[in-house]
Design an enzyme around this catalytic site. Structure first.
Site, PDB file in Angstrom:
ATOM      1  N   HIS A  77     -31.688   6.386 123.547  1.00 57.75           N
ATOM      2  CA  HIS A  77     -30.468   5.891 122.893  1.00 57.75           C
ATOM      3  C   HIS A  77     -30.202   4.436 123.327  1.00 57.75           C
ATOM      4  CE1 HIS A  77     -26.544   7.239 120.814  1.00 57.75           C
ATOM      5  NE2 HIS A  77     -26.687   5.925 120.691  1.00 57.75           N
ATOM      6  N   ARG A 107     -27.722   8.945 114.538  1.00 60.04           N
ATOM      7  CA  ARG A 107     -27.239   9.919 115.519  1.00 60.04           C
ATOM      8  C   ARG A 107     -28.171  11.124 115.518  1.00 60.04           C
ATOM      9  NH1 ARG A 107     -24.802   6.626 117.761  1.00 60.04           N
ATOM     10  NH2 ARG A 107     -22.593   6.456 118.200  1.00 60.04           N
TER      11      ARG A 107
HETATM   12  N1  LIG Z   1     -28.921   4.138 118.490  1.00 56.77           N
HETATM   13  C1  LIG Z   1     -28.079   3.173 118.769  1.00 56.77           C
HETATM   14  O1  LIG Z   1     -28.219   2.461 119.764  1.00 56.77           O
HETATM   15  C2  LIG Z   1     -26.933   2.917 117.825  1.00 56.77           C
HETATM   16  C3  LIG Z   1     -26.164   1.763 118.003  1.00 56.77           C
HETATM   17  C4  LIG Z   1     -25.159   1.503 117.104  1.00 56.77           C
HETATM   18  C5  LIG Z   1     -24.900   2.378 116.044  1.00 56.77           C
HETATM   19  N2  LIG Z   1     -25.669   3.493 115.911  1.00 56.77           N
HETATM   20  C6  LIG Z   1     -25.421   4.415 114.786  1.00 56.77           C
HETATM   21  O2  LIG Z   1     -25.631   3.740 113.562  1.00 56.77           O
HETATM   22  C7  LIG Z   1     -24.661   4.215 112.635  1.00 56.77           C
HETATM   23  C8  LIG Z   1     -24.510   3.228 111.489  1.00 56.77           C
HETATM   24  O3  LIG Z   1     -23.822   2.074 111.927  1.00 56.77           O
HETATM   25  P1  LIG Z   1     -23.227   1.023 110.869  1.00 56.77           P
HETATM   26  O4  LIG Z   1     -22.462   0.016 111.645  1.00 56.77           O
HETATM   27  O5  LIG Z   1     -24.285   0.562 109.957  1.00 56.77           O
HETATM   28  O6  LIG Z   1     -22.228   1.974 110.067  1.00 56.77           O
HETATM   29  P2  LIG Z   1     -21.484   1.689 108.696  1.00 56.77           P
HETATM   30  O7  LIG Z   1     -21.362   0.223 108.447  1.00 56.77           O
HETATM   31  O8  LIG Z   1     -20.251   2.522 108.699  1.00 56.77           O
HETATM   32  O9  LIG Z   1     -22.500   2.241 107.595  1.00 56.77           O
HETATM   33  C9  LIG Z   1     -22.768   3.597 107.414  1.00 56.77           C
HETATM   34  C10 LIG Z   1     -23.654   3.758 106.199  1.00 56.77           C
HETATM   35  O10 LIG Z   1     -23.981   5.128 106.039  1.00 56.77           O
HETATM   36  C11 LIG Z   1     -23.645   5.537 104.705  1.00 56.77           C
HETATM   37  N3  LIG Z   1     -23.217   6.932 104.671  1.00 56.77           N
HETATM   38  C12 LIG Z   1     -22.290   7.540 105.421  1.00 56.77           C
HETATM   39  N4  LIG Z   1     -22.190   8.834 105.085  1.00 56.77           N
HETATM   40  C13 LIG Z   1     -23.081   9.043 104.097  1.00 56.77           C
HETATM   41  C14 LIG Z   1     -23.437  10.168 103.323  1.00 56.77           C
HETATM   42  N5  LIG Z   1     -22.857  11.361 103.496  1.00 56.77           N
HETATM   43  N6  LIG Z   1     -24.398  10.018 102.397  1.00 56.77           N
HETATM   44  C15 LIG Z   1     -24.980   8.814 102.186  1.00 56.77           C
HETATM   45  N7  LIG Z   1     -24.683   7.699 102.891  1.00 56.77           N
HETATM   46  C16 LIG Z   1     -23.735   7.819 103.829  1.00 56.77           C
HETATM   47  C17 LIG Z   1     -22.508   4.625 104.285  1.00 56.77           C
HETATM   48  O11 LIG Z   1     -22.386   4.616 102.885  1.00 56.77           O
HETATM   49  P3  LIG Z   1     -21.316   3.657 102.160  1.00 56.77           P
HETATM   50  O12 LIG Z   1     -21.881   2.253 102.327  1.00 56.77           O
HETATM   51  O13 LIG Z   1     -21.321   4.088 100.761  1.00 56.77           O
HETATM   52  O14 LIG Z   1     -20.022   3.832 102.879  1.00 56.77           O
HETATM   53  C18 LIG Z   1     -22.974   3.304 104.891  1.00 56.77           C
HETATM   54  O15 LIG Z   1     -23.894   2.680 104.045  1.00 56.77           O
HETATM   55  C19 LIG Z   1     -23.419   4.410 113.494  1.00 56.77           C
HETATM   56  O16 LIG Z   1     -22.519   5.295 112.887  1.00 56.77           O
HETATM   57  C20 LIG Z   1     -24.002   4.967 114.769  1.00 56.77           C
HETATM   58  O17 LIG Z   1     -24.013   6.375 114.700  1.00 56.77           O
HETATM   59  C21 LIG Z   1     -26.665   3.778 116.781  1.00 56.77           C
END
Ligand SMILES: NC(=O)c1ccc[n+]([C@@H]2O[C@H](COP(=O)([O-])OP(=O)(O)OC[C@H]3O[C@@H](n4cnc5c(N)ncnc54)[C@H](OP(=O)(O)O)[C@@H]3O)[C@@H](O)[C@H]2O)c1
Length: 316
Positions: free
Chosen positions: A279, A231
Site C-alpha cells: 500500500h 482499494r
Molecule cells: N494505493 C494508494 O497508495 C492510494 C493512494 C491514494 C488513493 N488511492 C485510492 O484511489 C482511489 C481513487 O482516487 P481518486 O482521487 O482518483 O478518486 P476520485 O477522483 O473520487 O475518482 C474516483 C473515480 O472512480 C469512479 N467510480 C466510483 N465509483 C464507481 C462505480 N461504482 N462505477 C464506476 N466508476 C466509479 C468515479 O466515477 P465518476 O468520475 O463518474 O465520479 C471516478 O472516476 C481512492 O478512492 C483511493 O481508494 C490509493
C-alpha cells in the site's frame, strides 16, 4: 493565544514527519494533538485525520470540517460517531504524480517482462524475451477520477493504447471512454486492467472471476494483467489467485489487499508473475496535506466553498 479556530491532528503517520511538517503549517492557529490525552479538544473546529482514535468525536464535539489524510475515504466514512459535517478528501499533485509513477512503472514492468527477467537473473540465465510494443497493448483504466485520469494520460504518452471507464462518461483526448453500461465492451478490449476505484458498496468485490473472464484474450502479453492500487476490498483475492493459477490472468501488480498487511501465508507473495507493494503506490505527503488543509480552512473562513468534498451518498 490566537483567536483563529483550533485544528486537531489525529494522524497515524510517523510523528517526527508530522512535527516537521507542522513547523511550517497552520501559522497563528492553535494545533492540538489527539494523541495528547490531556489536551482539551472541545473548542477545535477542524480535524486532520487518518485512522483516528475512537474517542476523537467525543473529545472534539464542535468540529466544522474533517480533512482526510488520504484520497480514499472509505475508512473515514465508516468511523463510529462520524459527525454530519463536510469531509474534504486529500487531492494534491504530489499524490497524483506518485500514483501515476507507480501505474506507469507497473504497466511497463509487465510490457517489458520484468518478472520473467528477474527470475532469469536469479538463475543466471541469459535469454532475450519477445518485446511487444506499447502501442500493441491496451490499458483499461477503471476509475477516471483525479488519479485515474492523470495515469491514463501518462500511459498514453508512453505509447500504450488507453481506454477508461467510470460512473459518468468522461471526455479525454485520444482515450476512448465508457460508463458503467459499457463495461463489457471496455473489458473486451483490455489487456492490462488498472483499478483506481474508491471502495464503495458498488465497487466492493468488483474484481472477481467473472470480471477477469471478460478481459481480452489473445493479446500480446499472453493473457490479461490485473493492476490494482485503488482499494483491496474491490478485489476478491481468492479469485485473483485462481485466475493467475488457471491462466485467466497472465500477471498482476497489487498495492492493496483485502486485509493489510497481506498475510504471510498468501500465495500471492510467491507467484513469479505478481509484483507486490505494501500500500505504497502513493503515500500522502504530510507537508502537502497540511498546506491543503490550511488553504481550505482559509477558503472556508472567507466564505468560499470547500473543494473536494466527499459525496456521502456516493461513498467517495
Ligand atoms: N494505493 C494508494 O497508495 C492510494 C493512494 C491514494 C488513493 N488511492 C485510492 O484511489 C482511489 C481513487 O482516487 P481518486 O482521487 O482518483 O478518486 P476520485 O477522483 O473520487 O475518482 C474516483 C473515480 O472512480 C469512479 N467510480 C466510483 N465509483 C464507481 C462505480 N461504482 N462505477 C464506476 N466508476 C466509479 C468515479 O466515477 P465518476 O468520475 O463518474 O465520479 C471516478 O472516476 C481512492 O478512492 C483511493 O481508494 C490509493
Amino acid at each position: 493565544m490566537s483567536d483563529k479556530c483550533a485544528v486537531v491532528i489525529d494522524l497515524k503517520f510517523e510523528r517526527r514527519e508530522v512535527d516537521q511538517a507542522l513547523a511550517d503549517a497552520f501559522k497563528g492557529r492553535q494545533v492540538l494533538h489527539a494523541s495528547d490525552k490531556g489536551a482539551d479538544l472541545s473548542q477545535a473546529r477542524y480535524a486532520v485525520l487518518w485512522k483516528p482514535d475512537a474517542d476523537l468525536f467525543q473529545r472534539a464535539p464542535r468540529l466544522d470540517v474533517l480533512f482526510s489524510g488520504g484520497a480514499g475515504v472509505d475508512s473515514v466514512l465508516s468511523l463510529p460517531g462520524l459527525p454530519e459535517i463536510p469531509i474534504v478528501r486529500f487531492v494534491d499533485h504530489t499524490l497524483t504524480t506518485r500514483m501515476s509513477e507507480w501505474v506507469v512503472l507497473q504497466c511497463l514492468a509487465h510490457l517489458r517482462q520484468v518478472p520473467a527477467y528477474l527470475k532469469q537473473q536469479r538463475e543466471s540465465h541469459w535469454r532475450e524475451l519477445p518485446q511487444p510494443q506499447a502501442s500493441e497493448v491496451t490499458v483499461g483504466v477503471m476509475g477516471l477520477g483525479v488519479l485515474g485520469r492523470d495515469a491514463a494520460e501518462k500511459l498514453k504518452i508512453m505509447g500504450f493504447e488507453v481506454i477508461g471507464w467510470s460512473r459518468s462518461r468522461k471526455a479525454l483526448e485520444g482515450i476512448d471512454t465508457y460508463d458503467t453500461g459499457g463495461l463489457d465492451d471496455f473489458l473486451g478490449r483490455t489487456d492490462i486492467l488498472v483499478g483506481l476505484l474508491p471502495l464503495t458498496p458498488q465497487t466492493r468485490g468488483m474484481f472477481d472471476a467473472a470480471l477477469f473472464g471478460r478481459l481480452r484474450k489473445g493479446g500480446r502479453l499472453g493473457g490479461p494483467v490485473f493492476i490494482n492500487a485503488g482499494r483491496g476490498g474491490s478485489q476478491v483475492e481468492t479469485d485473483v489467485v485462481a485466475a493467475l493459477q488457471g491462466g485467466t490472468l497472465a500477471g498482476a501488480s497489487l498495492d492493496v489487499f483485502e486485509r493489510e498487511p497481506l498475510d504471510r501465508a498468501s500465495p500471492l507473495w510467491r507467484m513469479e508473475n505478481v509484483l507486490i507493494t505494501p500500500h505504497a503506490a502513493s503515500a500522502s505527503d504530510v507537508r502537502a496535506l497540511f498546506r491543503n488543509a490550511e488553504q481550505q480552512i482559509e477558503r472556508h473562513e472567507a466564505g468560499d466553498p470547500l473543494q473536494h468534498v466527499v459525496d456521502r451518498s456516493a461513498g467517495y
